[in-house]
Design a protein around this motif. Structure first.
Motif, PDB file in Angstrom:
ATOM      1  N   LYS A   1       0.850  -1.274   0.093  1.00 33.95           N
ATOM      2  CA  LYS A   1       0.028  -0.157  -0.126  1.00 33.95           C
ATOM      3  C   LYS A   1       0.829   1.312  -0.075  1.00 33.95           C
ATOM      4  O   LYS A   1       1.985   1.394   0.820  1.00 33.95           O
ATOM      5  N   ARG A   2       0.541   2.110  -0.776  1.00 32.71           N
ATOM      6  CA  ARG A   2       1.350   3.648  -0.767  1.00 32.71           C
ATOM      7  C   ARG A   2       0.312   4.489   0.036  1.00 32.71           C
ATOM      8  O   ARG A   2      -0.779   4.714  -0.157  1.00 32.71           O
ATOM      9  N   ILE A   3       1.070   4.861   1.197  1.00 31.86           N
ATOM     10  CA  ILE A   3       0.444   6.120   1.691  1.00 31.86           C
ATOM     11  C   ILE A   3       0.906   7.464   1.856  1.00 31.86           C
ATOM     12  O   ILE A   3       2.252   7.576   2.046  1.00 31.86           O
ATOM     13  N   ASN A   4       0.416   8.307   1.200  1.00 27.09           N
ATOM     14  CA  ASN A   4       0.949   9.588   1.089  1.00 27.09           C
ATOM     15  C   ASN A   4       0.793  10.875   2.094  1.00 27.09           C
ATOM     16  O   ASN A   4       1.535  11.813   2.125  1.00 27.09           O
ATOM     17  N   SER A   5      -0.177  10.560   2.923  1.00 22.20           N
ATOM     18  CA  SER A   5      -0.538  11.395   3.971  1.00 22.20           C
ATOM     19  C   SER A   5      -1.152  10.693   5.323  1.00 22.20           C
ATOM     20  O   SER A   5      -1.355   9.523   5.198  1.00 22.20           O
ATOM     21  N   LEU A   6      -0.713  11.250   6.472  1.00 20.40           N
ATOM     22  CA  LEU A   6      -1.188  10.291   7.615  1.00 20.40           C
ATOM     23  C   LEU A   6      -2.688  10.340   7.681  1.00 20.40           C
ATOM     24  O   LEU A   6      -3.082   9.627   8.759  1.00 20.40           O
ATOM     25  N   ASP A   7      -3.516  10.986   7.059  1.00 19.27           N
ATOM     26  CA  ASP A   7      -5.082  10.920   7.095  1.00 19.27           C
ATOM     27  C   ASP A   7      -5.273   9.586   6.939  1.00 19.27           C
ATOM     28  O   ASP A   7      -6.500   9.140   7.505  1.00 19.27           O
ATOM     29  N   LYS A   8      -4.739   9.044   6.205  1.00 15.46           N
ATOM     30  CA  LYS A   8      -5.070   7.588   5.866  1.00 15.46           C
ATOM     31  C   LYS A   8      -4.932   6.464   7.101  1.00 15.46           C
ATOM     32  O   LYS A   8      -5.293   5.562   6.982  1.00 15.46           O
ATOM     33  N   LEU A   9      -4.114   6.929   8.025  1.00 12.70           N
ATOM     34  CA  LEU A   9      -3.681   6.122   9.247  1.00 12.70           C
ATOM     35  C   LEU A   9      -4.337   6.379  10.254  1.00 12.70           C
ATOM     36  O   LEU A   9      -4.157   6.044  11.397  1.00 12.70           O
ATOM     37  N   LYS A  10      -5.335   7.155  10.195  1.00  8.72           N
ATOM     38  CA  LYS A  10      -6.217   7.788  11.308  1.00  8.72           C
ATOM     39  C   LYS A  10      -6.916   6.683  12.219  1.00  8.72           C
ATOM     40  O   LYS A  10      -7.003   6.723  13.367  1.00  8.72           O
ATOM     41  N   ASN A  11      -7.718   5.808  11.328  1.00  6.14           N
ATOM     42  CA  ASN A  11      -8.363   4.532  12.085  1.00  6.14           C
ATOM     43  C   ASN A  11      -7.539   3.280  12.058  1.00  6.14           C
ATOM     44  O   ASN A  11      -8.315   2.579  12.143  1.00  6.14           O
ATOM     45  N   VAL A  12      -6.513   3.597  12.127  1.00  3.08           N
ATOM     46  CA  VAL A  12      -5.676   2.050  11.978  1.00  3.08           C
ATOM     47  C   VAL A  12      -5.749   1.461  13.294  1.00  3.08           C
ATOM     48  O   VAL A  12      -5.590   2.075  14.290  1.00  3.08           O
ATOM     49  N   VAL A  13      -5.961   0.230  13.492  1.00  4.38           N
ATOM     50  CA  VAL A  13      -5.889  -0.596  14.616  1.00  4.38           C
ATOM     51  C   VAL A  13      -4.801  -1.794  14.456  1.00  4.38           C
ATOM     52  O   VAL A  13      -4.786  -2.517  13.628  1.00  4.38           O
ATOM     53  N   LYS A  14      -4.277  -1.760  15.655  1.00  5.82           N
ATOM     54  CA  LYS A  14      -3.157  -2.796  15.957  1.00  5.82           C
ATOM     55  C   LYS A  14      -3.879  -4.147  16.257  1.00  5.82           C
ATOM     56  O   LYS A  14      -4.526  -4.180  16.800  1.00  5.82           O
ATOM     57  N   VAL A  15      -3.323  -5.064  15.358  1.00  4.73           N
ATOM     58  CA  VAL A  15      -3.594  -6.404  15.641  1.00  4.73           C
ATOM     59  C   VAL A  15      -2.643  -7.367  15.883  1.00  4.73           C
ATOM     60  O   VAL A  15      -1.524  -7.304  15.261  1.00  4.73           O
ATOM     61  N   ARG A  16      -2.697  -8.489  16.467  1.00  7.18           N
ATOM     62  CA  ARG A  16      -1.902  -9.307  16.712  1.00  7.18           C
ATOM     63  C   ARG A  16      -2.219 -10.711  16.206  1.00  7.18           C
ATOM     64  O   ARG A  16      -3.502 -11.253  16.347  1.00  7.18           O
ATOM     65  N   VAL A  17      -1.371 -11.302  15.334  1.00  4.58           N
ATOM     66  CA  VAL A  17      -1.728 -12.515  14.584  1.00  4.58           C
ATOM     67  C   VAL A  17      -0.869 -13.946  14.958  1.00  4.58           C
ATOM     68  O   VAL A  17       0.286 -13.393  15.261  1.00  4.58           O
ATOM     69  N   ASP A  18      -1.253 -14.965  15.088  1.00  3.11           N
ATOM     70  CA  ASP A  18      -0.540 -16.193  15.412  1.00  3.11           C
ATOM     71  C   ASP A  18       0.243 -16.554  14.334  1.00  3.11           C
ATOM     72  O   ASP A  18       0.164 -16.157  13.012  1.00  3.11           O
ATOM     73  N   HIS A  19       0.972 -17.858  14.135  1.00  2.73           N
ATOM     74  CA  HIS A  19       1.713 -18.166  13.079  1.00  2.73           C
ATOM     75  C   HIS A  19       0.917 -18.948  11.875  1.00  2.73           C
ATOM     76  O   HIS A  19       1.379 -18.897  11.031  1.00  2.73           O
ATOM     77  N   VAL A  20      -0.386 -18.961  12.184  1.00  4.02           N
ATOM     78  CA  VAL A  20      -1.393 -19.762  10.926  1.00  4.02           C
ATOM     79  C   VAL A  20      -2.016 -18.345  10.375  1.00  4.02           C
ATOM     80  O   VAL A  20      -2.346 -18.390   9.400  1.00  4.02           O
TER      81      VAL A  20
END
Length: 50
Positions: free
Chosen positions: A22-41
């Motif tokens: 993904k190409r992100i040119n401004s911080l507005d696109k990162l406004k509602n980002v949620v951190k997730v943790r995934v397992d090895h699968v």
């Protein structure tokens, strides 16, 4: 640019845009980002801060 950590080449193929990178040119696109943790699968284990 954010890419998958196992991607072996850095070719910018148009058909893979928004799939493997993904190409992100401004911080507005990162406004509602949620951190997730995934397992090895690839399943989501937790959402939010951990």
């Amino acid at each position: 640019m954010f890419r998958h950590h196992l991607e072996t080449t850095v070719d910018d193929k148009k058909e893979l845009q928004e799939v493997t990178w993904k190409r992100i040119n401004s911080l507005d696109k990162l406004k509602n980002v949620v951190k997730v943790r995934v397992d090895h699968v690839g399943r989501i284990v937790s959402v939010g801060e951990y």
